[in-house]
Scaffold this active site. Sequence first.
Site, short mmCIF file in Angstrom:
data_model
loop_
_atom_site.label_atom_id
_atom_site.label_comp_id
_atom_site.label_asym_id
_atom_site.label_seq_id
_atom_site.Cartn_x
_atom_site.Cartn_y
_atom_site.Cartn_z
N ASP A 38 0.91 -1.11 0.15
CA ASP A 38 -0.06 -0.01 0.00
C ASP A 38 1.07 1.35 0.10
OD1 ASP A 38 -1.78 -2.27 0.95
OD2 ASP A 38 -2.37 -1.17 2.56
N GLN A 54 4.21 0.40 2.43
CA GLN A 54 4.41 -0.57 2.84
C GLN A 54 5.51 -1.34 2.22
OE1 GLN A 54 2.21 -2.40 5.72
NE2 GLN A 54 2.52 0.03 5.92
N TRP A 62 6.01 -10.37 1.01
CA TRP A 62 5.48 -9.66 2.12
C TRP A 62 6.17 -10.18 3.40
CZ3 TRP A 62 2.85 -10.28 6.52
CH2 TRP A 62 2.05 -9.13 7.00
C1 FRU Z 1 -3.87 -3.92 2.58
C2 FRU Z 1 -3.32 -4.14 4.09
C3 FRU Z 1 -3.54 -3.17 5.04
C4 FRU Z 1 -2.50 -3.40 6.02
C5 FRU Z 1 -1.26 -3.57 5.07
C6 FRU Z 1 -0.33 -4.63 5.66
O1 FRU Z 1 -3.38 -4.18 1.48
O2 FRU Z 1 -3.60 -5.38 4.27
O3 FRU Z 1 -4.81 -3.35 5.99
O4 FRU Z 1 -2.40 -2.45 7.03
O5 FRU Z 1 -1.89 -3.88 3.96
O6 FRU Z 1 0.86 -4.56 4.79
#
Ligand code: FRU
Length: 480
Positions: A38, A54, A62
């Site tokens: 995000d 992110q 991730w």
């Molecule tokens: C959305 C999300 C958010 C969270 C973030 C974690 O894509 O799932 O809700 O804060 O990504 O990386």
Amino acid sequence: MKNALAQADHAVEALRAQRQDLYYPHFHLAPAAGWINDPNGLVCINGVYHAFYQHHPYDQNWGPMHWGHATSRDLAHWQHQPIALAPGDDYDKDGCFSGCAVDDNGLLTLLYTGHVWLGKAGDDDQVREVQCLATSEDGIHFVKHGPVLLPPEGIQHFRDPKVWRAGDCWWMVVGAKENGLGQARLYHSSDLRNWQFDRVLSGAQTLNQGFMWECPDFFPLGEKQVLLFSPQGLAAQGYRNRNRFQSGYLLGHWQPGEDFGVTQPFCELDSGHDFYAPQSFTAADGRRMLFAWMDMWESPMPSKAHGWAGALTLPRELTLATDGNVLMNPARELTALRGQQHSFAAVTLSNQRQALDDEVQELALTLNLVNSNAERYGITIGKAARLYVDNQAHRLVLERFSEEPGLCGCRSVPLPEGDELSLRVFIDRSSLEVFVNQGVACLTSRIYPADGQRGVSLFAEGGQAQFAASQGWELESIWD
Ligand code: FRU
């Protein structure tokens, strides 16, 4: 945190040294290396645009979320900055999740979710999520101040704060899951540190309206108020809600201290394969802008084999049409990236194909819907995708092709009213963004041309099609 940040910056540099660029964007924000999702903390403060995101700096998958950071003076050209936030304190031990940035009298202030796994890592049913604050005097280095808002009793998920100022008060909307249903919760504060619950702005009534509403955002647009959010778990309906998760908006009216009066039900903001977790911000001159993550959870991402994954969309401008719909167009600042221009004469094709150019990255093209009777007509982009009018279904279709079945298939929008279809198409190394008739619809999808070929051709199948004279541009890299 200093040590954790230095280590993270070092990790990105090490991964960067091995990055391969076949799919690496030329004019989209992406990590120098590693993973991003995000957009976070979008803000213009002291004459500088900040885009955080992110970020997992250690790997192309991730993982424990950091906040990556880039800055720009013109919203077109960007510079990478050191990583802004690293997880590791007891309240954000397992991740600095999504959040926002505000200008607190010149002080760049971030509000983000501190994420902790209470059970096994990855077990979404056992998490603790709190809203945290961090500040920066120089816009680059941040001091964490810890949690400012704890989850209410009985709330299962509680994340992604978005804060704005209205009158003499700060407001915050937070995504939540209560009793298995998604909702957007509203809070207010006089100092960004002490928050009072106001009300649930809106929430799912049934499971197919979403088990969790991620990344809510709440802002005025023209005469209306927009609640933008990313619900998880919507049921697909015909052509709609086809992706793993959705992003879209409710329209209505709102005044501080009142309920949100919804006048228009949920509508997806972009109809492509890859558009999630959009966040809005205001440009220096007050326009409402937006970036989204240009990917989708659980989609295959071939660039992982090249040491990186994830990109943001182009910055976009939101406006309200006179018929009350939200229009989304590329930020006007992007014309600053235009380099070599290519002009193409008007042409009528009959069961034919005509190559336009191999280098064009932005294309402005108009199709005549009345004088075209071909079953399918539009453009191809190398062997990776095509964008065409389907005259039988009466839709504009974006179709992508890949060796990987999970990266094939169509997304489409109804043909807009009128005699002409005007398209603005942005073609980067691994993405396609299409803006239809000045923003009435958008389609954003990742494409992965393994041969690197993204040359554009016009085509007409099963009849003839009329294309007006068109313009294309090569675009500069966004990196200063
Ligand atoms: C959305 C999300 C958010 C969270 C973030 C974690 O894509 O799932 O809700 O804060 O990504 O990386």
